[in-house]
Write an enzyme that holds these catalytic residues in place. Structure first.
Site, mmCIF file in Angstrom:
data_model
loop_
_atom_site.group_PDB
_atom_site.id
_atom_site.type_symbol
_atom_site.label_atom_id
_atom_site.label_comp_id
_atom_site.label_asym_id
_atom_site.label_seq_id
_atom_site.Cartn_x
_atom_site.Cartn_y
_atom_site.Cartn_z
ATOM 1 N N HIS A 1 0.847 -1.200 0.000
ATOM 2 C CA HIS A 1 0.000 0.000 0.000
ATOM 3 C C HIS A 1 0.885 1.253 0.000
ATOM 4 O O HIS A 1 1.639 1.479 0.942
ATOM 5 C CB HIS A 1 -0.906 0.016 1.226
ATOM 6 N N ARG A 2 0.781 2.079 -1.015
ATOM 7 C CA ARG A 2 1.593 3.296 -1.123
ATOM 8 C C ARG A 2 0.693 4.520 -1.005
ATOM 9 O O ARG A 2 -0.075 4.847 -1.919
ATOM 10 C CB ARG A 2 2.339 3.309 -2.466
#
Length: 209
Positions: free
Chosen positions: A78-79
């Site tokens: 998850h960025r």
């Protein structure tokens, strides 16, 4: 789900439970998981089996309350600086995701020191180091490193106080009693179950000569 615990008052030492190569534990540390009815490895969330992956390293003489969780695998793909935080890369079976970049970033090992007490349902975030002798309050969310012998609690966790004064903490860190041989620990047990750090230090100095 199998319950590994016959009583809420009896923990099982981690060396009798742990199988993952990326979960390293010291001696006598235990997980008291009666109320959640699962093994300690279920507390290490998203622990990857791959060589070189982030590890969960736990020292000796740690007491871990039921339902504590250690969040592993870095950012899990998850960025938050990308347009979407969705981990498209990890669903290669979906044709629309074919050109997705891999957003995974490791956080480094999560390291729990020696003689650490972690309360029930506390959460330790990825890559955190908890110092020797620290206490993590029930349901605390630990997002930053914890100093040795600090008591922390809350969401996010903050230092409430130190267990001892700075001079006493320095003596404890110098002695490293958790690494003593069995004979010395047995002889020191009356002092270990007191608050007299100075007396324990005198014992250690005389026994080390």
């Amino acid at each position: 789900m199998e319950n590994y615990f016959e009583s809420p008052f009896r923990g099982i030492t981690l060396d009798k439970q742990v199988k993952s190569p990326n979960l390293v534990v010291g001696k006598y540390s235990y997980y008291s998981g009666y109320y959640h009815g699962h093994s300690f490895e279920d507390c290490a969330r998203y622990l990857l089996p791959d060589e070189g992956a982030d590890r969960l390293v736990i020292g000796s003489f740690c007491s871990i309350g039921s339902g504590a969780a250690f969040i592993m695998a870095g950012n899990q793909g998850h960025r938050n600086e990308w347009i979407s935080t969705f981990p498209f890369f990890f669903m290669p079976e979906v044709p629309e995701f074919e050109n997705a970049a891999n957003g995974y970033l490791p956080a480094g090992d999560t390291v729990i020191g020696n003689d650490v007490w972690i309360g029930s349902e506390a959460i330790i975030m990825p890559g955190i180091t908890v110092g020797d002798g620290a206490v993590i309050g029930t349901r605390a969310l630990v997002t930053k490193d914890v100093e040795p012998y600090a008591i922390v609690g809350g969401n996010p966790a903050k230092t409430i106080r130190k267990r001892f004064d700075d001079d006493s903490i320095a003596l404890l860190l110098e002695m490293k009693w958790w690494g003593w041989p069995a004979e010395r620990l047995k002889a020191a047990m009356p002092l270990m179950t007191s608050g007299n750090v100075a007396a324990l230090y005198r014992f250690w100095r005389s026994d080390s000569l």
